[in-house]
Write a protein that holds these residues in place. Sequence first.
Motif, PDB file in Angstrom:
ATOM      1  N   LEU A 188      -5.329  -5.841   5.858  1.00  0.00           N
ATOM      2  CA  LEU A 188      -5.192  -4.557   6.546  1.00  0.00           C
ATOM      3  C   LEU A 188      -5.202  -4.772   8.048  1.00  0.00           C
ATOM      4  N   SER A 189      -4.304  -4.093   8.756  1.00  0.00           N
ATOM      5  CA  SER A 189      -4.313  -4.161  10.218  1.00  0.00           C
ATOM      6  C   SER A 189      -3.595  -2.943  10.780  1.00  0.00           C
ATOM      7  N   SER A 190      -3.923  -2.641  12.033  1.00  0.00           N
ATOM      8  CA  SER A 190      -3.278  -1.568  12.776  1.00  0.00           C
ATOM      9  C   SER A 190      -3.687  -1.726  14.234  1.00  0.00           C
ATOM     10  N   PRO A 191      -2.839  -1.312  15.172  1.00  0.00           N
ATOM     11  CA  PRO A 191      -3.209  -1.445  16.580  1.00  0.00           C
ATOM     12  C   PRO A 191      -4.563  -0.805  16.876  1.00  0.00           C
ATOM     13  N   GLY A 192      -5.454  -1.582  17.512  1.00  0.00           N
ATOM     14  CA  GLY A 192      -6.776  -1.091  17.858  1.00  0.00           C
ATOM     15  C   GLY A 192      -7.840  -1.340  16.799  1.00  0.00           C
ATOM     16  N   TYR A 193      -7.450  -1.954  15.675  1.00  0.00           N
ATOM     17  CA  TYR A 193      -8.404  -2.232  14.595  1.00  0.00           C
ATOM     18  C   TYR A 193      -8.383  -3.720  14.275  1.00  0.00           C
ATOM     19  N   ALA A 194      -9.546  -4.303  14.077  1.00  0.00           N
ATOM     20  CA  ALA A 194      -9.617  -5.712  13.698  1.00  0.00           C
ATOM     21  C   ALA A 194      -9.074  -5.878  12.282  1.00  0.00           C
ATOM     22  N   PRO A 195      -8.243  -6.894  12.037  1.00  0.00           N
ATOM     23  CA  PRO A 195      -7.702  -7.101  10.689  1.00  0.00           C
ATOM     24  C   PRO A 195      -8.820  -7.346   9.670  1.00  0.00           C
ATOM     25  N   LEU A 196      -8.563  -6.927   8.435  1.00  0.00           N
ATOM     26  CA  LEU A 196      -9.523  -7.135   7.359  1.00  0.00           C
ATOM     27  C   LEU A 196      -8.813  -7.722   6.145  1.00  0.00           C
ATOM     28  N   GLU A 197      -9.362  -8.835   5.639  1.00  0.00           N
ATOM     29  CA  GLU A 197      -8.856  -9.431   4.404  1.00  0.00           C
ATOM     30  C   GLU A 197      -9.579  -8.772   3.221  1.00  0.00           C
ATOM     31  N   VAL A 198      -8.803  -8.175   2.332  1.00  0.00           N
ATOM     32  CA  VAL A 198      -9.367  -7.490   1.166  1.00  0.00           C
ATOM     33  C   VAL A 198      -9.012  -8.277  -0.085  1.00  0.00           C
ATOM     34  N   ALA A 225       0.152  11.360   8.837  1.00  0.00           N
ATOM     35  CA  ALA A 225       1.330  10.685   9.396  1.00  0.00           C
ATOM     36  C   ALA A 225       0.993   9.314   9.971  1.00  0.00           C
ATOM     37  N   LYS A 226      -0.240   9.119  10.453  1.00  0.00           N
ATOM     38  CA  LYS A 226      -0.598   7.838  11.066  1.00  0.00           C
ATOM     39  C   LYS A 226      -0.605   6.689  10.061  1.00  0.00           C
ATOM     40  N   MET A 227      -0.532   6.986   8.773  1.00  0.00           N
ATOM     41  CA  MET A 227      -0.439   5.914   7.788  1.00  0.00           C
ATOM     42  C   MET A 227       0.831   5.082   7.968  1.00  0.00           C
ATOM     43  N   SER A 228       1.828   5.637   8.660  1.00  0.00           N
ATOM     44  CA  SER A 228       3.044   4.867   8.946  1.00  0.00           C
ATOM     45  C   SER A 228       2.741   3.682   9.857  1.00  0.00           C
ATOM     46  N   GLN A 229       1.591   3.693  10.513  1.00  0.00           N
ATOM     47  CA  GLN A 229       1.194   2.604  11.414  1.00  0.00           C
ATOM     48  C   GLN A 229       0.170   1.670  10.780  1.00  0.00           C
ATOM     49  N   LEU A 230      -0.081   1.859   9.499  1.00  0.00           N
ATOM     50  CA  LEU A 230      -1.049   1.040   8.779  1.00  0.00           C
ATOM     51  C   LEU A 230      -0.330  -0.103   8.070  1.00  0.00           C
ATOM     52  N   SER A 231      -0.598  -1.313   8.498  1.00  0.00           N
ATOM     53  CA  SER A 231       0.000  -2.494   7.876  1.00  0.00           C
ATOM     54  C   SER A 231      -0.947  -3.023   6.806  1.00  0.00           C
ATOM     55  N   ALA A 232      -0.428  -3.153   5.591  1.00  0.00           N
ATOM     56  CA  ALA A 232      -1.213  -3.687   4.476  1.00  0.00           C
ATOM     57  C   ALA A 232      -0.345  -4.730   3.796  1.00  0.00           C
ATOM     58  N   LEU A 233      -0.465  -5.965   4.244  1.00  0.00           N
ATOM     59  CA  LEU A 233       0.420  -7.030   3.776  1.00  0.00           C
ATOM     60  C   LEU A 233      -0.216  -7.795   2.621  1.00  0.00           C
ATOM     61  N   LEU A 279       0.845  -1.187   0.000  1.00  0.00           N
ATOM     62  CA  LEU A 279       0.000   0.000   0.000  1.00  0.00           C
ATOM     63  C   LEU A 279       0.882   1.239   0.000  1.00  0.00           C
ATOM     64  N   LYS A 280       0.656   2.138  -0.925  1.00  0.00           N
ATOM     65  CA  LYS A 280       1.417   3.381  -0.958  1.00  0.00           C
ATOM     66  C   LYS A 280       1.319   4.094   0.387  1.00  0.00           C
ATOM     67  N   SER A 281       2.483   4.387   0.985  1.00  0.00           N
ATOM     68  CA  SER A 281       2.611   5.083   2.270  1.00  0.00           C
ATOM     69  C   SER A 281       2.222   4.227   3.474  1.00  0.00           C
ATOM     70  N   GLY A 282       1.973   2.929   3.262  1.00  0.00           N
ATOM     71  CA  GLY A 282       1.754   2.021   4.382  1.00  0.00           C
ATOM     72  C   GLY A 282       3.077   1.440   4.866  1.00  0.00           C
ATOM     73  N   LYS A 283       3.002   0.526   5.830  1.00  0.00           N
ATOM     74  CA  LYS A 283       4.202  -0.092   6.394  1.00  0.00           C
ATOM     75  C   LYS A 283       4.930  -0.947   5.369  1.00  0.00           C
ATOM     76  N   ALA A 284       6.225  -1.116   5.611  1.00  0.00           N
ATOM     77  CA  ALA A 284       7.054  -1.936   4.733  1.00  0.00           C
ATOM     78  C   ALA A 284       6.924  -3.412   5.083  1.00  0.00           C
ATOM     79  N   GLU A 285       7.084  -4.252   4.071  1.00  0.00           N
ATOM     80  CA  GLU A 285       7.298  -5.680   4.255  1.00  0.00           C
ATOM     81  C   GLU A 285       8.785  -5.949   4.052  1.00  0.00           C
ATOM     82  N   VAL A 286       9.396  -6.617   5.011  1.00  0.00           N
ATOM     83  CA  VAL A 286      10.802  -7.002   4.889  1.00  0.00           C
ATOM     84  C   VAL A 286      10.856  -8.359   4.200  1.00  0.00           C
TER      85      VAL A 286
END
Length: 268
Positions: free
Chosen positions: A70-80, A53-61, A12-19
Motif C-alpha cells: 500500500l502506498s500514496s503520496p504523504g503516506y509511508a508504504p506498508l507491506e501487507v 474519490a481519493k481512492m484513485s490515488q491509492l496504490s495497492a500493488l 485492490l477494488k477501486s485502487g490504482k491500476a497496474e500496467v
Amino acid sequence: MLRLSALYRYPLKSGKAEVLQQIGLDKLGLDGDRRWMLVDEASGRFLTQRAVAKMSQLSALWNASGGLTLSSPGYAPLEVPLPGGDAELRGVTIWRDTLRVPDAGDEAAAWVSEFIGKPTRLVQMPLERARTTQAGFGKDDDQVAFADGYPLLLIGQASLDDLSQRIGRPMEMLRFRPNLVIEGGEPFAEDGWKRLRIGDVEFRAVKPCSRCILTTIDPQTGERSADREPFATLEAYRKTEEGAIFGQNLINDGAGHLEVGMPVTILE
C-alpha cells in the motif's frame, strides 16, 4: 488485424491500476485482480471511488509474497501479507452479495483508516470464497472476486477514440478501468462479439458494461470533471435500457496466459 494492446490489473477494488505486459489467468480472471477490498468497519459495506474519490490515488500493488504494498503520496508504504488460514473472517457486503472473507489485520486497518478518514478494514478474497456472477448471464458456476459483477472488462481502443472525438478532448482509458484493450477494430465492434480467443484462452462476452459517474474521476488527479465528461456524452449516444454502455464484460473459460501484442480471434 485485432490484437491485445494493453493489460491492466487492479489488485485492490477501486485502487490504482497496474500496467502489465503479461499475466496469467485463473478461474476468477487475471491473477490477483480485485482480490482485495476496503470496507466500512462498522457495516462491512464495500468502499469505492464512487463515494471516496481519493481512492484513485491509492496504490495497492501485488507483491512477491502474494500480499499488497500500500502506498500514496504523504503516506509511508506498508507491506501487507496474504492472510493465513487462521485469519479472522469478516462479514462484508458488495452490492447484493453478503459473504465472509479473511481480514488483513489491525496494522493494515490502521493504515487504510488513516487514508480513508474513518474506521476501515482491508479484506482479501481467496479462490474458495469467490462469489457467483449475476444470475441470467453466463453459466451457473461462473465466479468473480471483488469486481462489480464479472471477472474481466474489455474495451476497444477505437471505441475510446470515437468517444474522445465526440467530446473534443482525449479521454484516458483508465477512466473506464478495463482489463483488456483491443486495437484494430471499428468503434464498438466489441458490442457484437460473443466469443473470442486470445493466445490459448477463450472468453465469453456475457453482458455490456453500463457506466456510472466514476468515469468522471481523473485517474491521475482524483478530481471530478466539472462538465461530467465522459459520462455526459456516453449518456447522449450510448444510452440503453441497461444504462450508458461502454465495454463488454467477459468470462474466461479456463486458465492460461496473456501477453500484450497477442492476436485476437473472434469466434462468434
